[in-house]
Design a protein around this motif. Sequence first.
Motif, PDB file in Angstrom:
ATOM      1  N   HIS A 268      33.468  29.419  22.839  1.00 46.34           N
ATOM      2  CA  HIS A 268      32.096  29.469  23.346  1.00 46.34           C
ATOM      3  C   HIS A 268      32.130  29.773  24.850  1.00 46.34           C
ATOM      4  O   HIS A 268      32.860  29.136  25.615  1.00 46.34           O
ATOM      5  CB  HIS A 268      31.375  28.147  23.114  1.00 46.34           C
ATOM      6  CG  HIS A 268      29.973  28.154  23.651  1.00 46.34           C
ATOM      7  ND1 HIS A 268      28.944  28.819  23.014  1.00 46.34           N
ATOM      8  CD2 HIS A 268      29.440  27.625  24.786  1.00 46.34           C
ATOM      9  CE1 HIS A 268      27.833  28.686  23.729  1.00 46.34           C
ATOM     10  NE2 HIS A 268      28.111  27.970  24.802  1.00 46.34           N
ATOM     11  N   PRO A 269      31.325  30.740  25.324  1.00 48.43           N
ATOM     12  CA  PRO A 269      31.379  31.119  26.743  1.00 48.43           C
ATOM     13  C   PRO A 269      30.963  29.990  27.686  1.00 48.43           C
ATOM     14  O   PRO A 269      29.999  29.269  27.419  1.00 48.43           O
ATOM     15  CB  PRO A 269      30.375  32.280  26.831  1.00 48.43           C
ATOM     16  CG  PRO A 269      30.277  32.813  25.437  1.00 48.43           C
ATOM     17  CD  PRO A 269      30.433  31.614  24.545  1.00 48.43           C
ATOM     18  N   ILE A 270      31.717  29.869  28.780  1.00 49.41           N
ATOM     19  CA  ILE A 270      31.325  28.934  29.848  1.00 49.41           C
ATOM     20  C   ILE A 270      31.114  29.638  31.180  1.00 49.41           C
ATOM     21  O   ILE A 270      30.323  29.198  32.000  1.00 49.41           O
ATOM     22  CB  ILE A 270      32.347  27.801  30.051  1.00 49.41           C
ATOM     23  CG1 ILE A 270      33.752  28.373  30.277  1.00 49.41           C
ATOM     24  CG2 ILE A 270      32.303  26.800  28.911  1.00 49.41           C
ATOM     25  CD1 ILE A 270      34.693  27.401  30.941  1.00 49.41           C
ATOM     26  N   TYR A 271      31.857  30.726  31.406  1.00 46.50           N
ATOM     27  CA  TYR A 271      31.786  31.414  32.693  1.00 46.50           C
ATOM     28  C   TYR A 271      31.527  32.900  32.486  1.00 46.50           C
ATOM     29  O   TYR A 271      32.052  33.508  31.538  1.00 46.50           O
ATOM     30  CB  TYR A 271      33.114  31.311  33.445  1.00 46.50           C
ATOM     31  CG  TYR A 271      33.471  29.962  34.022  1.00 46.50           C
ATOM     32  CD1 TYR A 271      32.534  29.190  34.711  1.00 46.50           C
ATOM     33  CD2 TYR A 271      34.783  29.474  33.922  1.00 46.50           C
ATOM     34  CE1 TYR A 271      32.885  27.970  35.267  1.00 46.50           C
ATOM     35  CE2 TYR A 271      35.140  28.256  34.474  1.00 46.50           C
ATOM     36  CZ  TYR A 271      34.189  27.506  35.143  1.00 46.50           C
ATOM     37  OH  TYR A 271      34.538  26.294  35.699  1.00 46.50           O
ATOM     38  N   ILE A 272      30.763  33.478  33.403  1.00 46.95           N
ATOM     39  CA  ILE A 272      30.746  34.931  33.570  1.00 46.95           C
ATOM     40  C   ILE A 272      31.244  35.219  34.980  1.00 46.95           C
ATOM     41  O   ILE A 272      30.648  34.785  35.969  1.00 46.95           O
ATOM     42  CB  ILE A 272      29.345  35.535  33.360  1.00 46.95           C
ATOM     43  CG1 ILE A 272      28.862  35.269  31.930  1.00 46.95           C
ATOM     44  CG2 ILE A 272      29.374  37.037  33.633  1.00 46.95           C
ATOM     45  CD1 ILE A 272      27.441  35.735  31.661  1.00 46.95           C
ATOM     46  N   LEU A 273      32.386  35.892  35.041  1.00 44.70           N
ATOM     47  CA  LEU A 273      32.961  36.325  36.310  1.00 44.70           C
ATOM     48  C   LEU A 273      32.743  37.827  36.451  1.00 44.70           C
ATOM     49  O   LEU A 273      32.443  38.509  35.467  1.00 44.70           O
ATOM     50  CB  LEU A 273      34.455  35.990  36.371  1.00 44.70           C
ATOM     51  CG  LEU A 273      34.838  34.576  36.823  1.00 44.70           C
ATOM     52  CD1 LEU A 273      34.278  33.509  35.906  1.00 44.70           C
ATOM     53  CD2 LEU A 273      36.354  34.431  36.895  1.00 44.70           C
ATOM     54  N   PHE A 274      32.929  38.343  37.646  1.00 47.37           N
ATOM     55  CA  PHE A 274      32.624  39.749  37.894  1.00 47.37           C
ATOM     56  C   PHE A 274      33.812  40.471  38.501  1.00 47.37           C
ATOM     57  O   PHE A 274      34.518  39.927  39.357  1.00 47.37           O
ATOM     58  CB  PHE A 274      31.424  39.872  38.854  1.00 47.37           C
ATOM     59  CG  PHE A 274      30.184  39.195  38.350  1.00 47.37           C
ATOM     60  CD1 PHE A 274      29.334  39.843  37.466  1.00 47.37           C
ATOM     61  CD2 PHE A 274      29.880  37.898  38.734  1.00 47.37           C
ATOM     62  CE1 PHE A 274      28.195  39.209  36.992  1.00 47.37           C
ATOM     63  CE2 PHE A 274      28.744  37.253  38.268  1.00 47.37           C
ATOM     64  CZ  PHE A 274      27.901  37.914  37.387  1.00 47.37           C
ATOM     65  N   SER A 275      34.029  41.707  38.065  1.00 49.58           N
ATOM     66  CA  SER A 275      35.011  42.554  38.737  1.00 49.58           C
ATOM     67  C   SER A 275      34.500  42.855  40.139  1.00 49.58           C
ATOM     68  O   SER A 275      33.329  42.635  40.457  1.00 49.58           O
ATOM     69  CB  SER A 275      35.218  43.845  37.943  1.00 49.58           C
ATOM     70  OG  SER A 275      34.026  44.622  37.932  1.00 49.58           O
ATOM     71  N   SER A 276      35.384  43.373  40.981  1.00 45.67           N
ATOM     72  CA  SER A 276      35.015  43.570  42.395  1.00 45.67           C
ATOM     73  C   SER A 276      33.865  44.549  42.562  1.00 45.67           C
ATOM     74  O   SER A 276      33.097  44.461  43.518  1.00 45.67           O
ATOM     75  CB  SER A 276      36.231  44.058  43.191  1.00 45.67           C
ATOM     76  OG  SER A 276      36.671  45.305  42.691  1.00 45.67           O
ATOM     77  N   GLY A 277      33.729  45.501  41.641  1.00 40.50           N
ATOM     78  CA  GLY A 277      32.601  46.418  41.708  1.00 40.50           C
ATOM     79  C   GLY A 277      32.764  47.554  42.692  1.00 40.50           C
ATOM     80  O   GLY A 277      31.802  48.237  43.013  1.00 40.50           O
ATOM     81  N   THR A 278      34.009  47.795  43.171  1.00 39.93           N
ATOM     82  CA  THR A 278      34.195  48.870  44.148  1.00 39.93           C
ATOM     83  C   THR A 278      34.087  50.253  43.521  1.00 39.93           C
ATOM     84  O   THR A 278      33.948  51.242  44.223  1.00 39.93           O
ATOM     85  CB  THR A 278      35.573  48.738  44.842  1.00 39.93           C
ATOM     86  OG1 THR A 278      36.586  48.585  43.841  1.00 39.93           O
ATOM     87  CG2 THR A 278      35.583  47.542  45.757  1.00 39.93           C
ATOM     88  N   THR A 279      34.159  50.345  42.182  1.00 41.35           N
ATOM     89  CA  THR A 279      34.042  51.654  41.529  1.00 41.35           C
ATOM     90  C   THR A 279      32.745  51.788  40.743  1.00 41.35           C
ATOM     91  O   THR A 279      32.594  52.708  39.942  1.00 41.35           O
ATOM     92  CB  THR A 279      35.236  51.888  40.578  1.00 41.35           C
ATOM     93  OG1 THR A 279      35.274  50.822  39.620  1.00 41.35           O
ATOM     94  CG2 THR A 279      36.544  51.919  41.349  1.00 41.35           C
ATOM     95  N   GLY A 280      31.802  50.889  40.955  1.00 40.25           N
ATOM     96  CA  GLY A 280      30.526  50.938  40.247  1.00 40.25           C
ATOM     97  C   GLY A 280      29.953  49.546  40.110  1.00 40.25           C
ATOM     98  O   GLY A 280      30.422  48.607  40.741  1.00 40.25           O
ATOM     99  N   VAL A 281      28.917  49.411  39.306  1.00 43.25           N
ATOM    100  CA  VAL A 281      28.320  48.096  39.085  1.00 43.25           C
ATOM    101  C   VAL A 281      29.388  47.170  38.499  1.00 43.25           C
ATOM    102  O   VAL A 281      30.135  47.558  37.606  1.00 43.25           O
ATOM    103  CB  VAL A 281      27.113  48.204  38.133  1.00 43.25           C
ATOM    104  CG1 VAL A 281      26.555  46.829  37.805  1.00 43.25           C
ATOM    105  CG2 VAL A 281      26.029  49.068  38.769  1.00 43.25           C
ATOM    106  N   PRO A 282      29.505  45.933  38.997  1.00 45.73           N
ATOM    107  CA  PRO A 282      30.574  45.043  38.534  1.00 45.73           C
ATOM    108  C   PRO A 282      30.527  44.800  37.023  1.00 45.73           C
ATOM    109  O   PRO A 282      29.462  44.672  36.432  1.00 45.73           O
ATOM    110  CB  PRO A 282      30.292  43.739  39.291  1.00 45.73           C
ATOM    111  CG  PRO A 282      29.487  44.144  40.479  1.00 45.73           C
ATOM    112  CD  PRO A 282      28.669  45.321  40.046  1.00 45.73           C
ATOM    113  N   LYS A 283      31.717  44.732  36.429  1.00 43.90           N
ATOM    114  CA  LYS A 283      31.820  44.346  35.019  1.00 43.90           C
ATOM    115  C   LYS A 283      31.612  42.839  34.919  1.00 43.90           C
ATOM    116  O   LYS A 283      32.094  42.074  35.756  1.00 43.90           O
ATOM    117  CB  LYS A 283      33.187  44.715  34.450  1.00 43.90           C
ATOM    118  CG  LYS A 283      33.465  46.205  34.377  1.00 43.90           C
ATOM    119  CD  LYS A 283      34.728  46.502  33.590  1.00 43.90           C
ATOM    120  CE  LYS A 283      35.976  46.052  34.298  1.00 43.90           C
ATOM    121  NZ  LYS A 283      36.345  46.874  35.447  1.00 43.90           N
TER     122      LYS A 283
END
Length: 654
Positions: A268-283
């Motif tokens: 079950h999900p607890i966290y949403i983390l983000f990629s750095s976003g230097t190549t577009g909207v963060p994943k």
Amino acid sequence: MTDTAIHPLWQPSAERIARSHVTALIGEVNARFGTTLSTYRDVHSWSITHLPEFWDMVWENCGVIGDKGTTHLVDADKMPGARFFPDATLNFAENLLRRKGPGEAIIFRGEDKLETRLSYDDLHALVSRLQQALKAEGVGVGDRVAAMMPNMPETIAIMLAATSIGAIFSSCSPDFGERGVLDRFGQIEPKVFFACDGYWYNGKKVSIADKLVEITKHMPTPSKVVVIPYLGEAEAVAARLGKGAALGDFIAAFPATDVTFERLPFNHPIYILFSSGTTGVPKCIVHGAGGTLLQHLKEHRYQCDLSAGDRLFYFTTCGWMMWNWLVSGLASELTLCLFDGSPFAPNPRVLFDYAQAERFTVFGTSAKYIDSLHKEGLKPKDTHDLSSLKVITSTGSPLAPESFEYVYSSIKSDVHLASISGGTDIVSCFVLGDPTSPVWKGEIQAAGLGMAVDVWSEEGKPVKEERGELVCTKPFPSMPVMFWNDPDGAKYHAAYFGRFPNIWCHGDFAIWTEHGGLIILGRSDATLNPQGVRIGTAEIYAQVEQIPDVMESVAIGQDWDNDVRVVLFVRLREGVTLDEDLIRRIKTQIRTGASPRHVPAKVVQVHDIPRTRSGKITELAVREVVHGRPVKNTEALSNPEALDEYRELPVLQD
């Protein structure tokens, strides 16, 4: 050959090895399975060939609260697709809130402006009140709760309250710009949004009220925006927001009672983390409760050798996965030592003052911080009592060999220095410390237990003492559950399994050493390729950092004359100008310390080096600007204005 090439920088004592959790694990495996393991390498090999049994032992030995179920791993031959503990149920927050009483759970310093302490009972009470308030706001299983917060106790309490009821938590630091916040939280549509009223940095008060007004205007989904007091202006800031409420008002109607916990499936999900976003909207990378918990328990217990009552410090913001790693220390009954602000305010000694006063067991930081201390000439071993300090960990970028030597010569000689590497993608580590083995200059000691890490050539063949792609050949519990807004899993598959089928590969360039350790050579997407030879940028930085006049540098490959040439940008010590003599010294150091192929064709002085908000040098953004291409998401950078200096440089036109 230098002495440190023949002898390790540190060797744990026989007594330390004997009482370590790793040694206890070896004894338990031998007793239960009739094996004759004797070293970390042995138990690592066993752990990756007996994945269900190993992770079952982690669950049991670390006292995970929940129903484990009867099956430990299914579809072990599928990546993605393998599932650990498919019939288990647990609650992440319940495991972190396992302890009650007057003992210290969290200690916090906000530079020299604020200091607070929370007991376990204090933490339970705050989580209870927040949990009730979130439920009253309609937050339930699967809803998102977002926080733009400093690294302070309230942030941890918000996360625990959200995950206790099955909501998904996501955070960033308050220095993010409006676009950066919306690019992240706008994708996940939080039901409640928490933010501070401002923060302190480098001794200065930074108000974010105007920014919050604009963010909340363009983020329609939260039913409530809760403002946390840090500057003492929460009520005034909340009054400017359409759905605003100060923390005190948000929880006023809810007296503390027992926290309740919603037990849910392992993934079950607890966290949403983000990629750095230097190549577009963060994943948006979604992590599950069970995998995150097991990995962090394993790393704290076996890789850092920590026990209940130890004190864990990591210098991090809430926008870096090391914050998530840090807060899980509560599940091992560690006291968390938090710090928010500049690590050099009011002076460069501030974190060591903190370490001495609070008797840190672990001092976690970044390679950049250690290099900065080195350049400052600080010698904490002569000025501070660090007798309690057992482990120093470093991550964020490769730790230079000279920084290893600096730690042992100037911080503490008898300490386990663990350079670690993993990332946001797995909210944990692939390679990190082994408390029972020597530390060699410039090397990460070992692959993590249960992690089938290897280095592969471009052809997909394992290589030793040759550069290649860091891979993981078997599944592990903290693989992301999914990417948000990726219904068919195409982005997820492309990110990790597109290079080698059924093999995890996330883009680190690495090499095994003769000691069985590992050196991370940089990101493979930033790898230089002059005359067809792959070179890791970290190999260049390790040499340049030895030159006192160079404060930091960034290397890229510039397309030139049907080939690629290496260009090195350097930020120099104040008052120093790049001249032919300094260029010669830089090139000579790189040639003798690395190889002639590593020597840059051009060395260029700049005033600043672009970095992501988690402090990582961003070669890709510099490369795009040098080639006249747009940088897709400058909001991902902490200093995007630095890129202007790299545009259309005449020195790179010949």
